[in-house]
Design a protein around this motif. Structure first.
Motif, PDB file in Angstrom:
ATOM      1  N   CYS A  33       0.873  -1.267   0.126  1.00  0.00           N
ATOM      2  CA  CYS A  33       0.088  -0.012  -0.047  1.00  0.00           C
ATOM      3  C   CYS A  33       0.722   1.379  -0.068  1.00  0.00           C
ATOM      4  CB  CYS A  33      -0.906  -0.028   1.199  1.00  0.00           C
ATOM      5  SG  CYS A  33      -2.128  -1.233   1.088  1.00  0.00           S
ATOM      6  N   PRO A  35       1.761   5.655  -0.527  1.00  0.00           N
ATOM      7  CA  PRO A  35       1.721   6.811   0.164  1.00  0.00           C
ATOM      8  C   PRO A  35       0.429   7.438  -0.335  1.00  0.00           C
ATOM      9  CG  PRO A  35       2.808   7.262  -1.742  1.00  0.00           C
ATOM     10  CD  PRO A  35       2.628   5.842  -1.761  1.00  0.00           C
ATOM     11  N   THR A  36      -0.329   8.141   0.608  1.00  0.00           N
ATOM     12  CA  THR A  36      -1.515   9.039   0.378  1.00  0.00           C
ATOM     13  C   THR A  36      -0.637  10.390   0.185  1.00  0.00           C
ATOM     14  OG1 THR A  36      -2.813   7.934   1.958  1.00  0.00           O
ATOM     15  CG2 THR A  36      -3.589  10.078   1.109  1.00  0.00           C
ATOM     16  N   HIS A  42       6.457  11.336   5.830  1.00  0.00           N
ATOM     17  CA  HIS A  42       7.146  11.385   7.070  1.00  0.00           C
ATOM     18  C   HIS A  42       8.287  10.205   7.171  1.00  0.00           C
ATOM     19  CE1 HIS A  42       4.668   8.919   9.400  1.00  0.00           C
ATOM     20  NE2 HIS A  42       3.603   9.786   9.074  1.00  0.00           N
ATOM     21  N   GLY A  44       8.573   7.854   9.404  1.00  0.00           N
ATOM     22  CA  GLY A  44       7.671   6.790   9.838  1.00  0.00           C
ATOM     23  C   GLY A  44       7.146   6.246   8.576  1.00  0.00           C
ATOM     24  N   ASN A  45       6.538   6.921   7.767  1.00  0.00           N
ATOM     25  CA  ASN A  45       5.832   6.087   6.376  1.00  0.00           C
ATOM     26  C   ASN A  45       7.282   5.349   5.836  1.00  0.00           C
ATOM     27  OD1 ASN A  45       4.213   9.318   5.889  1.00  0.00           O
ATOM     28  ND2 ASN A  45       3.414   7.175   6.483  1.00  0.00           N
ATOM     29  N   ARG A  47       9.993   4.378   7.111  1.00  0.00           N
ATOM     30  CA  ARG A  47      10.435   2.936   7.869  1.00  0.00           C
ATOM     31  C   ARG A  47       9.715   1.706   7.095  1.00  0.00           C
ATOM     32  NH1 ARG A  47       9.746   0.101  13.751  1.00  0.00           N
ATOM     33  NH2 ARG A  47      11.229  -1.350  13.063  1.00  0.00           N
ATOM     34  N   THR A  48       8.345   1.934   6.840  1.00  0.00           N
ATOM     35  CA  THR A  48       7.618   0.971   5.877  1.00  0.00           C
ATOM     36  C   THR A  48       8.270   0.563   4.783  1.00  0.00           C
ATOM     37  OG1 THR A  48       5.759   0.987   7.509  1.00  0.00           O
ATOM     38  CG2 THR A  48       5.270   0.341   5.198  1.00  0.00           C
ATOM     39  N   ASP A 241      -0.716  -0.144  11.090  1.00  0.00           N
ATOM     40  CA  ASP A 241      -1.968   0.332  11.062  1.00  0.00           C
ATOM     41  C   ASP A 241      -2.816  -0.047  10.238  1.00  0.00           C
ATOM     42  OD1 ASP A 241       0.013   1.776   9.946  1.00  0.00           O
ATOM     43  OD2 ASP A 241      -1.678   3.172   9.472  1.00  0.00           O
ATOM     44  N   LEU A 242      -2.408  -0.537   9.118  1.00  0.00           N
ATOM     45  CA  LEU A 242      -3.023  -0.932   8.025  1.00  0.00           C
ATOM     46  C   LEU A 242      -3.940  -2.347   8.135  1.00  0.00           C
ATOM     47  CD1 LEU A 242      -1.643   0.364   4.833  1.00  0.00           C
ATOM     48  CD2 LEU A 242      -3.118   1.487   6.483  1.00  0.00           C
ATOM     49  N   THR A 270       5.975  -2.532  11.793  1.00  0.00           N
ATOM     50  CA  THR A 270       5.667  -1.680  13.242  1.00  0.00           C
ATOM     51  C   THR A 270       6.050  -0.295  13.076  1.00  0.00           C
ATOM     52  OG1 THR A 270       6.065  -3.754  14.372  1.00  0.00           O
ATOM     53  CG2 THR A 270       6.008  -1.829  15.877  1.00  0.00           C
ATOM     54  N   LEU A 272       7.299   3.784  13.351  1.00  0.00           N
ATOM     55  CA  LEU A 272       8.412   4.496  14.094  1.00  0.00           C
ATOM     56  C   LEU A 272       7.590   5.616  14.973  1.00  0.00           C
ATOM     57  CD1 LEU A 272      11.557   5.376  13.518  1.00  0.00           C
ATOM     58  CD2 LEU A 272      10.443   7.151  12.337  1.00  0.00           C
ATOM     59  N   LYS A 278       3.279   7.107  17.965  1.00  0.00           N
ATOM     60  CA  LYS A 278       3.459   6.858  16.699  1.00  0.00           C
ATOM     61  C   LYS A 278       3.747   8.222  15.874  1.00  0.00           C
ATOM     62  CE  LYS A 278       0.654   5.874  12.598  1.00  0.00           C
ATOM     63  NZ  LYS A 278      -0.709   5.751  12.247  1.00  0.00           N
ATOM     64  N   MET A 279       4.616   8.145  15.116  1.00  0.00           N
ATOM     65  CA  MET A 279       4.669   9.219  14.203  1.00  0.00           C
ATOM     66  C   MET A 279       3.706   9.318  13.461  1.00  0.00           C
ATOM     67  SD  MET A 279       8.217  10.402  11.924  1.00  0.00           S
ATOM     68  CE  MET A 279       9.288  10.728  13.197  1.00  0.00           C
TER      69      MET A 279
HETATM   70  P1  AMP Z   1      -0.110   6.911   4.258  1.00  0.00           P
HETATM   71  O1  AMP Z   1       0.392   7.519   3.299  1.00  0.00           O
HETATM   72  O2  AMP Z   1      -0.706   7.220   5.552  1.00  0.00           O
HETATM   73  O3  AMP Z   1      -0.897   6.090   3.270  1.00  0.00           O
HETATM   74  O4  AMP Z   1       1.144   5.550   4.950  1.00  0.00           O
HETATM   75  C1  AMP Z   1       1.833   5.008   3.841  1.00  0.00           C
HETATM   76  C2  AMP Z   1       2.494   4.019   4.784  1.00  0.00           C
HETATM   77  O5  AMP Z   1       3.226   4.306   5.910  1.00  0.00           O
HETATM   78  C3  AMP Z   1       1.379   2.843   5.507  1.00  0.00           C
HETATM   79  O6  AMP Z   1       2.005   1.528   5.079  1.00  0.00           O
HETATM   80  C4  AMP Z   1       1.450   3.033   6.735  1.00  0.00           C
HETATM   81  O7  AMP Z   1       0.858   2.040   7.600  1.00  0.00           O
HETATM   82  C5  AMP Z   1       2.799   3.500   7.059  1.00  0.00           C
HETATM   83  N1  AMP Z   1       2.988   4.236   8.220  1.00  0.00           N
HETATM   84  C6  AMP Z   1       2.276   5.357   8.904  1.00  0.00           C
HETATM   85  N2  AMP Z   1       2.905   5.637   9.849  1.00  0.00           N
HETATM   86  C7  AMP Z   1       3.920   5.052  10.144  1.00  0.00           C
HETATM   87  C8  AMP Z   1       4.780   5.074  11.232  1.00  0.00           C
HETATM   88  N3  AMP Z   1       4.827   6.031  12.143  1.00  0.00           N
HETATM   89  N4  AMP Z   1       5.801   4.107  11.241  1.00  0.00           N
HETATM   90  C9  AMP Z   1       5.856   3.145  10.058  1.00  0.00           C
HETATM   91  N5  AMP Z   1       5.056   3.275   9.202  1.00  0.00           N
HETATM   92  C10 AMP Z   1       3.977   3.946   9.135  1.00  0.00           C
END
Ligand code: AMP
Ligand code: ZN
Length: 460
Positions: A33, A35-36, A42, A44-45, A47-48, A241-242, A270, A272, A278-279
């Motif tokens: 999945c 990015p939005t 950031h 945190g994103n 990290r994934t 979170d997903l 998990t 960051l 959670k960031m």
């Molecule tokens: P999003 O852009 O919000 O859809 O997120 C993109 C990806 O980043 C998704 O796989 C989320 O689960 C992941 N994600 C969001 N916040 C964090 C975080 N703090 N640490 C690790 N992954 C995160």
């Protein structure tokens, strides 16, 4: 040569480590999945995204071909809300953030996915899926022009997150249904597949058999997976979170419309964290790559920090960890002693890693990146043969790390600061302070060369 090395990875659904083998026996096909795109991603994103990149590299190092699909979420509650607020078209608004995301991924050394589909360009595919779901009795249109997935129609609903079915409130009235993209387990209810047009969405609506509107967020991944990977594929991934509701909803939509097994393996990373939380954008406790660049830290240092903990455990981000990363990368560059890394494809040609076999083994054992780094440092002094050097660069390639060039222009910020202080002390004829700072720099592996006009600081 022995059997190809295979990655073993924990599976969120079965709660056990499994060896990753492609369903089709040839290419490992996986979906992340993406990015939005409503602001900068950031760290945190990242990290994934970085862990998913390392997984791909580990698979390729093990001799597998991969097909990596990662979408761009460019139509949802947040992108629409913020583009309307910014007075921009959805396309202009999301394009700038998609481009920023690409630049950040490149700086972080992430391989480009093979396919990167955009949600807004797949609205017909999403409509088709809704039509099938309605036809098969898994979805229904409501009076407000929206369409909902009927969770009571799918027995396996919530299996991934082990949602206790007793928590489900199947009798919720229409206004209480999950019409927003994000909600938690306590609010599990029929979720929205198509949202009827609302005034606040501005020009962002599309024609459908149920009137004007737009797709719900969960649907895009199901529709794009079907198109690019089919109804059974190897692995699906995202941040933890997903798991719920997004991935449980994807499973429901896909299995009920297409049949098939959907993802064979689930890989969740998990979070960051910062100061124990959670960031996230909503908490406002985030760092972007450009925030950190302003503080003098490179994207590679960020990548190093993101690899320094096991993906199943939270990492608490601190600026100190970036300083440590800077030192660690400097140490590796020093060990490489001017040797440059072969290109990535070259690295994939041999699976003989010499003294660094143990580092690759750590990585293949549930993506233990921290363990792989430990083995990398632990064996630096044992490097002797060409095979060892191949192993050294293969570990770096698997982790996606590139080493800094230790030229005067790339002196770490902390060292430059100490050197400047020492110069000031010298100018002030404070010899004691000047000597002490010189010693401190020497202990960190740097020497100052004084000239008449100024100084240069170089690695010792
Ligand atoms: P999003 O852009 O919000 O859809 O997120 C993109 C990806 O980043 C998704 O796989 C989320 O689960 C992941 N994600 C969001 N916040 C964090 C975080 N703090 N640490 C690790 N992954 C995160
Ligand atoms: Zn998704």
């Amino acid at each position: 040569m022995g059997k190809a090395l295979r990655v073993r990875l924990f599976d969120t659904e079965r709660r056990e480590e499994l060896s990753l083998e492609p369903v089709d026996g040839k290419t490992y096909r996986f979906y992340c999945c993406g990015p939005t795109v409503y602001g900068p991603a950031h760290i945190g994103n990242f990290r994934t995204f970085v862990m998913q990149d390392v997984l791909r590299r580990a698979l390729e190092l093990g001799g597998l071909k991969t097909k990596h699909v990662r979408n761009i979420t460019d139509v949802d509650d947040k992108t629409i809300r913020d583009s309307v607020a910014a007075g921009q078209t959805l396309e202009d608004f999301t394009t700038q953030w998609r481009e920023q995301f690409h630049a950040d991924c490149e700086a972080l050394g992430c391989l480009k996915p093979h396919i990167e589909p955009s949600a807004v360009k797949h609205i017909p595919e999403q409509i088709t899926m809704i039509e099938e779901l309605i036809e098969k009795g898994h979805a229904y249109a409501s009076d407000d022009g929206s369409v909902y997935f009927k969770i009571s129609s799918y027995e396996g609903y919530g299996k991934l997150s082990r949602l206790d079915t007793r928590e489900l409130d199947l009798g919720k009235t229409q206004n209480e249904r999950a019409n927003t993209d994000e909600y938690d387990k306590d609010n599990a209810a029929d979720f929205v597949l198509w949202k009827g047009r609302r005034e606040e969405d501005g020009a962002n609506f599309w024609e459908s058999p149920w009137g004007q509107g737009r797709p719900g967020w969960h649907l895009e991944c199901s529709a794009m997976i079907r198109k690019y990977l089919g109804d059974t594929f190897d692995l699906h991934s995202g941040g933890v979170d997903l798991i719920f509701p997004h991935h449980d909803n994807e499973i429901a939509q896909s299995k009920c419309s297409c049949g098939g097994d959907f993802a064979k393996h689930w890989f969740h990373i998990t979070h960051l964290r910062v100061d124990g939380a959670k960031m996230s954008k909503s908490k406002g406790n985030l760092y972007t790559l450009s925030d950190l660049a302003e503080k003098g830290h490179s994207a590679m240092e960020v990548r190093y920090v993101l690899l320094s903990g096991h993906y199943k455990k939270p990492i608490n981000f601190t600026l100190d960890s970036l300083h440590a990363a800077q030192e660690a990368l400097g140490k590796l560059a020093k060990a490489a002693d001017g040797r440059s890394a072969p290109n990535y494809r070259e690295t994939l040609k041999s699976q003989n890693y010499g003294v660094f076999s143990s580092a690759i083994e750590k990585l293949n054992d549930d993506m233990n990146t921290a363990g792989a780094l430990g083995e990398l440092f632990g064996n630096l002094k044992s490097i002797e043969s060409g095979e060892d050097w191949h192993g050294f660069f293969a570990v770096l390639a698997a982790l996606g790390l590139t080493l800094p060039e230790l030229t005067a222009a790339e002196v770490p910020a902390e060292i430059a600061e100490l050197a400047a202080k020492r110069w000031d002390a010298r100018q002030a004829k404070d010899w004691a302070a000047s000597d002490q700072l010189r010693d401190e720099l020497a202990a960190k592996g740097w020497v100052i060369k004084d000239g008449t006009e100024g100084y240069e600081v170089v690695p010792s």
